[in-house]
Design a protein around this motif. Structure first.
Motif, PDB file in Angstrom:
ATOM      1  N   ILE A 241       0.852  -1.195   0.000  1.00  0.00           N
ATOM      2  CA  ILE A 241       0.000   0.000   0.000  1.00  0.00           C
ATOM      3  C   ILE A 241       0.885   1.240   0.000  1.00  0.00           C
ATOM      4  O   ILE A 241       1.657   1.463   0.933  1.00  0.00           O
ATOM      5  CB  ILE A 241      -0.937   0.016   1.225  1.00  0.00           C
ATOM      6  CG1 ILE A 241      -1.814  -1.247   1.255  1.00  0.00           C
ATOM      7  CG2 ILE A 241      -1.814   1.272   1.206  1.00  0.00           C
ATOM      8  CD1 ILE A 241      -2.746  -1.341   2.460  1.00  0.00           C
ATOM      9  N   ALA A 242       0.762   2.027  -1.070  1.00  0.00           N
ATOM     10  CA  ALA A 242       1.578   3.249  -1.206  1.00  0.00           C
ATOM     11  C   ALA A 242       0.706   4.433  -1.599  1.00  0.00           C
ATOM     12  O   ALA A 242       1.187   5.424  -2.153  1.00  0.00           O
ATOM     13  CB  ALA A 242       2.687   3.027  -2.235  1.00  0.00           C
ATOM     14  N   GLY A 243      -0.574   4.325  -1.315  1.00  0.00           N
ATOM     15  CA  GLY A 243      -1.521   5.408  -1.618  1.00  0.00           C
ATOM     16  C   GLY A 243      -2.864   5.018  -1.045  1.00  0.00           C
ATOM     17  O   GLY A 243      -3.047   3.868  -0.603  1.00  0.00           O
ATOM     18  N   ASP A 247      -9.071   3.322   4.753  1.00  0.00           N
ATOM     19  CA  ASP A 247     -10.008   2.321   4.206  1.00  0.00           C
ATOM     20  C   ASP A 247      -9.341   1.352   3.223  1.00  0.00           C
ATOM     21  O   ASP A 247      -9.935   0.328   2.863  1.00  0.00           O
ATOM     22  CB  ASP A 247     -11.174   3.024   3.504  1.00  0.00           C
ATOM     23  CG  ASP A 247     -11.982   3.854   4.482  1.00  0.00           C
ATOM     24  OD1 ASP A 247     -12.059   3.436   5.667  1.00  0.00           O
ATOM     25  OD2 ASP A 247     -12.499   4.916   4.095  1.00  0.00           O
ATOM     26  N   THR A 248      -8.148   1.702   2.792  1.00  0.00           N
ATOM     27  CA  THR A 248      -7.468   0.860   1.789  1.00  0.00           C
ATOM     28  C   THR A 248      -7.137  -0.528   2.348  1.00  0.00           C
ATOM     29  O   THR A 248      -7.064  -1.507   1.610  1.00  0.00           O
ATOM     30  CB  THR A 248      -6.196   1.596   1.295  1.00  0.00           C
ATOM     31  OG1 THR A 248      -6.598   2.908   0.897  1.00  0.00           O
ATOM     32  CG2 THR A 248      -5.549   0.911   0.121  1.00  0.00           C
ATOM     33  N   PHE A 249      -6.960  -0.606   3.684  1.00  0.00           N
ATOM     34  CA  PHE A 249      -6.614  -1.904   4.294  1.00  0.00           C
ATOM     35  C   PHE A 249      -7.747  -2.920   4.120  1.00  0.00           C
ATOM     36  O   PHE A 249      -7.513  -4.105   3.976  1.00  0.00           O
ATOM     37  CB  PHE A 249      -6.275  -1.720   5.779  1.00  0.00           C
ATOM     38  CG  PHE A 249      -4.992  -0.966   5.969  1.00  0.00           C
ATOM     39  CD1 PHE A 249      -3.797  -1.642   6.179  1.00  0.00           C
ATOM     40  CD2 PHE A 249      -4.963   0.414   5.883  1.00  0.00           C
ATOM     41  CE1 PHE A 249      -2.601  -0.957   6.320  1.00  0.00           C
ATOM     42  CE2 PHE A 249      -3.777   1.113   6.026  1.00  0.00           C
ATOM     43  CZ  PHE A 249      -2.592   0.432   6.242  1.00  0.00           C
ATOM     44  N   GLU A 250      -8.978  -2.417   4.136  1.00  0.00           N
ATOM     45  CA  GLU A 250     -10.128  -3.299   3.958  1.00  0.00           C
ATOM     46  C   GLU A 250     -10.072  -3.933   2.568  1.00  0.00           C
ATOM     47  O   GLU A 250     -10.279  -5.138   2.410  1.00  0.00           O
ATOM     48  CB  GLU A 250     -11.409  -2.461   4.138  1.00  0.00           C
ATOM     49  CG  GLU A 250     -12.643  -3.298   4.223  1.00  0.00           C
ATOM     50  CD  GLU A 250     -13.852  -2.497   4.718  1.00  0.00           C
ATOM     51  OE1 GLU A 250     -13.699  -1.320   5.131  1.00  0.00           O
ATOM     52  OE2 GLU A 250     -14.954  -3.072   4.672  1.00  0.00           O
ATOM     53  N   TYR A 273      -8.887   5.025  12.773  1.00  0.00           N
ATOM     54  CA  TYR A 273      -8.754   3.565  12.855  1.00  0.00           C
ATOM     55  C   TYR A 273      -8.651   2.929  11.482  1.00  0.00           C
ATOM     56  O   TYR A 273      -9.180   3.443  10.507  1.00  0.00           O
ATOM     57  CB  TYR A 273      -9.955   2.951  13.592  1.00  0.00           C
ATOM     58  CG  TYR A 273     -10.050   3.405  15.021  1.00  0.00           C
ATOM     59  CD1 TYR A 273      -9.252   2.804  15.995  1.00  0.00           C
ATOM     60  CD2 TYR A 273     -10.893   4.448  15.390  1.00  0.00           C
ATOM     61  CE1 TYR A 273      -9.305   3.238  17.315  1.00  0.00           C
ATOM     62  CE2 TYR A 273     -10.943   4.891  16.699  1.00  0.00           C
ATOM     63  CZ  TYR A 273     -10.153   4.286  17.659  1.00  0.00           C
ATOM     64  OH  TYR A 273     -10.191   4.713  18.959  1.00  0.00           O
ATOM     65  N   ILE A 274      -8.003   1.777  11.469  1.00  0.00           N
ATOM     66  CA  ILE A 274      -7.937   0.958  10.265  1.00  0.00           C
ATOM     67  C   ILE A 274      -8.892  -0.200  10.493  1.00  0.00           C
ATOM     68  O   ILE A 274      -8.852  -0.829  11.553  1.00  0.00           O
ATOM     69  CB  ILE A 274      -6.494   0.442  10.101  1.00  0.00           C
ATOM     70  CG1 ILE A 274      -5.608   1.603   9.673  1.00  0.00           C
ATOM     71  CG2 ILE A 274      -6.418  -0.714   9.143  1.00  0.00           C
ATOM     72  CD1 ILE A 274      -4.155   1.324   9.863  1.00  0.00           C
TER      73      ILE A 274
END
Ligand code: NAD
Ligand code: ZN
Length: 351
Positions: A241-243, A247-250, A273-274
């Motif tokens: 993940i570089a952007g 919410d990107t973790f979901e 929170y993630i």
């Protein structure tokens, strides 16, 4: 001396300051080339590390040594050096544990433009010069050398933390300069298939140059569906993940296979929170690892990464889309990084 500084939240400008002084282990350096970073933007315009007053910005650059402390062994005035964005305290216990980035406190290896003045100045101070500077090989221009401060080591740290292996299928989310270097690092480590998630045509072109095999445009719809359609089966082996944002973790959890690794190098400037989806994470038992890391600084890392450029394994020139001559263009270059025109990857200022 003059420097370009964060005056306060959402405010930047030129300041006059005293020249820094070298302690016995330190060096004073004048910049030859500098590049602004997206992290400077998070810091000033998102207040991600809190307020700062008259803090000189910048942590990516190449310089010429002006003065060294009495205990510095390997550098002398006139040497051209690469300055890593992260300059740890090498005697700290955290450094002995292998996490020099967090020497004497979480993220404390990150000093320039965080806890002390950065490189956008006529002179700057480098702590523990022998441990933190690397000679710039004569085959590498100062402009190219600026990419060794932060973009190359961060992208490659993302690939290292993802433990990329021969044949892996990797998704790189976000293909600004950091993500592009994560693509290049994954490629060098032997990934077979690299899915680059981005939207700007310039970044897509350069991602293909660095080894991306598939392009996923997050503006064309849900990337989870698009990636699942492309790779089928269990999902990808690794995600870098570089952007994006918290919410990107979901999304990352939903596209990774059991036992996969999610490696974050994005600076999360906002959000509290993630969220990790319970089912996607195998009800808590899916052996999916999530790691986030600040790039390692220090001399050895810079010297080894510089060899990749010197011996032709890595070409950073495609990252340098906007070039300025003259220290006075620092402000313009920083604001470009904030406004992110469609054809921008990295601006660089030759001093
Ligand atoms: P950048 O803004 O140039 O690139 C990020 C890209 O992600 C942009 O092109 C953006 O359009 C894209 N993006 C935004 N939302 C997205 C989404 N939902 N899905 C996919 N892509 C999306 O930034 P950069 O200079 O490449 O830096 C990337 C991040 O790395 C920044 O947060 C920066 O602060 C951070 N950083 C971390 C370290 C470290 O040590 N870990 C070091 C330097 C920079
Ligand atoms: Zn940076």
């Amino acid at each position: 001396m003059k420097g370009f500084a964060m005056l306060g939240l959402n405010k930047v400008g030129w300041v006059e300051k005293e020249c820094p002084v070298a302690g016995p282990l330190d060096a004073i350096v004048r910049p030859l080339a500098i590049s602004p970073c997206t992290s400077d933007i998070h810091t000033v315009w998102e207040g991600a590390i809190g307020d700062r007053h008259n803090l000189i910005l910048g942590h990516e650059g190449v310089g010429e040594v002006v003065e060294v402390g009495s205990l510095v062994k390997d550098f002398k005035p006139g040497d051209k050096v690469i300055i890593p964005a992260i300059t740890p305290d090498w005697q700290a216990v955290a450094s002995q544990r292998g996490f020099s980035q967090h020497s004497n406190g979480m993220l404390n290896g990150w000093k320039f433009s965080n806890s002390k003045d950065g490189l956008m100045a006529e002179f700057f101070h480098v702590n523990e010069a022998d441990g933190n500077m690397a000679l710039l090989p004569k085959e590498i221009s100062p402009e190219e050398g600026t990419m060794l401060s932060d973009m190359v080591p961060t992208g490659f740290h993302g690939a290292n933390n993802a433990e990329i292996e021969y044949g892996d299928t990797v998704a790189v989310i976000g293909i600004g300069p950091v993500g592009l270097m994560a693509v290049a690092g994954s490629n060098l480590r032997g990934a077979a298939r690299i899915l680059a998630v981005g939207s700007r045509p310039k970044c897509i072109e350069v991602a293909k140059f660095y080894g991306a095999t598939d392009i996923v445009n997050y503006k064309d719809g849900d990337i989870v569906e698009q990636i699942k359609d492309l790779v089928g089966g269990e999902g990808v082996d690794k995600v870098i993940i570089a952007g994006g944002n918290v919410d990107t973790f979901e999304q990352a959890i939903k596209i990774i296979r059991p036992g996969g690794i999610i490696s974050n190098i994005n600076y999360l400037g906002t959000g509290d929170y993630i969220k990790i989806p319970r089912v996607g994470w195998g009800l808590g038992m899916g052996h999916i690892r999530v790691i986030g890391g600040l790039m390692p600084g220090g001399r050895k890392n810079m010297e080894y990464l510089a060899r990749l450029i010197k011996y032709g394994k890595l070409d950073v020139k495609p990252l340098l889309t906007h070039r300025f001559k003259g220290f006075e263009h620092t402000e313009e270059a920083l604001l470009l990084m904030k406004d992110k025109p469609r054809d921008l990857i990295k601006p660089v200022v030759t001093v």
